[in-house]
Design a protein around this motif. Structure first.
Motif, short mmCIF file in Angstrom:
data_model
loop_
_atom_site.label_atom_id
_atom_site.label_comp_id
_atom_site.label_asym_id
_atom_site.label_seq_id
_atom_site.Cartn_x
_atom_site.Cartn_y
_atom_site.Cartn_z
N CYS A 22 2.10 65.07 38.49
CA CYS A 22 0.78 65.53 38.90
C CYS A 22 0.59 66.92 38.33
N ALA A 23 -0.40 67.05 37.45
CA ALA A 23 -0.70 68.33 36.82
C ALA A 23 -1.88 68.98 37.53
N ALA A 24 -1.71 70.24 37.91
CA ALA A 24 -2.78 70.97 38.61
C ALA A 24 -3.41 72.00 37.70
N SER A 25 -4.72 72.13 37.81
CA SER A 25 -5.44 73.16 37.07
C SER A 25 -6.52 73.74 37.98
N GLY A 26 -7.10 74.85 37.53
CA GLY A 26 -8.09 75.52 38.36
C GLY A 26 -7.40 76.55 39.23
N ARG A 27 -7.76 76.60 40.49
CA ARG A 27 -7.15 77.53 41.43
C ARG A 27 -5.65 77.29 41.51
N ASN A 28 -4.88 78.34 41.53
CA ASN A 28 -3.44 78.20 41.53
C ASN A 28 -2.93 77.53 42.81
N MET A 29 -2.13 76.46 42.65
CA MET A 29 -1.65 75.69 43.80
C MET A 29 -0.32 76.21 44.31
N ILE A 30 0.15 77.34 43.76
CA ILE A 30 1.49 77.81 44.07
C ILE A 30 1.69 78.09 45.55
N ASN A 31 0.64 78.43 46.28
CA ASN A 31 0.78 78.82 47.68
C ASN A 31 0.55 77.67 48.66
N PHE A 32 0.38 76.47 48.16
CA PHE A 32 -0.07 75.38 49.01
C PHE A 32 0.89 74.19 48.97
N ALA A 33 1.00 73.53 50.12
CA ALA A 33 1.77 72.30 50.18
C ALA A 33 1.05 71.19 49.44
N MET A 34 1.85 70.29 48.90
CA MET A 34 1.29 69.17 48.16
C MET A 34 1.98 67.89 48.61
N ALA A 35 1.34 66.76 48.30
CA ALA A 35 1.88 65.49 48.76
C ALA A 35 1.47 64.36 47.84
N TRP A 36 2.20 63.26 47.99
CA TRP A 36 1.83 61.99 47.35
C TRP A 36 1.46 61.01 48.45
N PHE A 37 0.38 60.30 48.23
CA PHE A 37 -0.05 59.19 49.07
C PHE A 37 -0.14 57.95 48.19
N ARG A 38 -0.23 56.80 48.84
CA ARG A 38 -0.43 55.56 48.08
C ARG A 38 -1.34 54.63 48.86
N GLN A 39 -2.02 53.78 48.11
CA GLN A 39 -2.91 52.80 48.72
C GLN A 39 -2.78 51.48 48.00
N ALA A 40 -2.36 50.47 48.74
CA ALA A 40 -2.27 49.12 48.22
C ALA A 40 -3.59 48.40 48.49
N PRO A 41 -3.88 47.34 47.74
CA PRO A 41 -5.14 46.61 47.92
C PRO A 41 -5.30 46.12 49.36
N GLY A 42 -6.44 46.41 49.95
CA GLY A 42 -6.72 45.95 51.29
C GLY A 42 -6.05 46.74 52.39
N LYS A 43 -5.34 47.82 52.04
CA LYS A 43 -4.62 48.61 53.04
C LYS A 43 -5.12 50.04 53.04
N GLU A 44 -4.76 50.77 54.10
CA GLU A 44 -5.13 52.16 54.19
C GLU A 44 -4.25 53.02 53.29
N ARG A 45 -4.74 54.22 53.00
CA ARG A 45 -3.96 55.16 52.21
C ARG A 45 -2.85 55.74 53.09
N ASP A 46 -1.62 55.65 52.62
CA ASP A 46 -0.46 56.07 53.41
C ASP A 46 0.25 57.27 52.79
N PHE A 47 0.79 58.11 53.67
CA PHE A 47 1.60 59.24 53.23
C PHE A 47 2.91 58.74 52.64
N VAL A 48 3.29 59.29 51.49
CA VAL A 48 4.55 58.91 50.85
C VAL A 48 5.57 60.04 50.94
N ALA A 49 5.17 61.23 50.48
CA ALA A 49 6.08 62.37 50.47
C ALA A 49 5.28 63.65 50.37
#
Length: 124
Positions: A22-49
């Motif tokens: 995941c490449a970030a641009s614009g405002r610096n993301m250095i001070n912020f937490a980040m995460a990965w989510f995933r969404q399978a067909p027909g399902k809600e978006r879930d937290f991964v990490a």
């Protein structure tokens, strides 16, 4: 404003590995937490990490613990998700997200910016 662009998805056999970026641009993301989510067909978006701003704290969804590893390189403004021992049930669109709030939220609405997603398909 922050722009996030995911890459690294694809088709992989069960038991295989992929590394998402995941490449970030614009405002610096250095001070912020980040995460990965995933969404399978027909399902809600879930937290991964999720990962804290300094990379010291990480948190994983139960279904990926011991198989996936999240990391970040603030100098390169990148976040990664190493996925090992992939299973068919890992098939989904994977999204990178950043939060301006505290901690590592598990809920999607607490994240402020999202990428467009990258497809991961685990199939033989």
């Amino acid at each position: 404003q922050i722009q996030l662009v995911e890459s690294g998805g694809g088709l992989v056999r069960p038991g295989g590995s992929l590394r998402l970026s995941c490449a970030a641009s614009g405002r610096n993301m250095i001070n912020f937490a980040m995460a990965w989510f995933r969404q399978a067909p027909g399902k809600e978006r879930d937290f991964v990490a999720g990962i804290s701003w300094n990379g010291i704290s990480t948190y994983y969804g139960d279904s990926v613990k011991g198989r996936f590893t999240i990391s970040r390189d603030n100098g390169k403004r990148m976040v990664y998700l190493q996925m090992n021992s992939l299973k068919p049930e890992d098939t989904a669109v994977y999204y990178c997200a950043v939060t301006f709030g505290a901690g590592i939220p598990l809920s999607g609405p607490e994240y402020d910016y999202w990428g467009q997603g990258t497809q991961v398909t685990v199939s033989s």
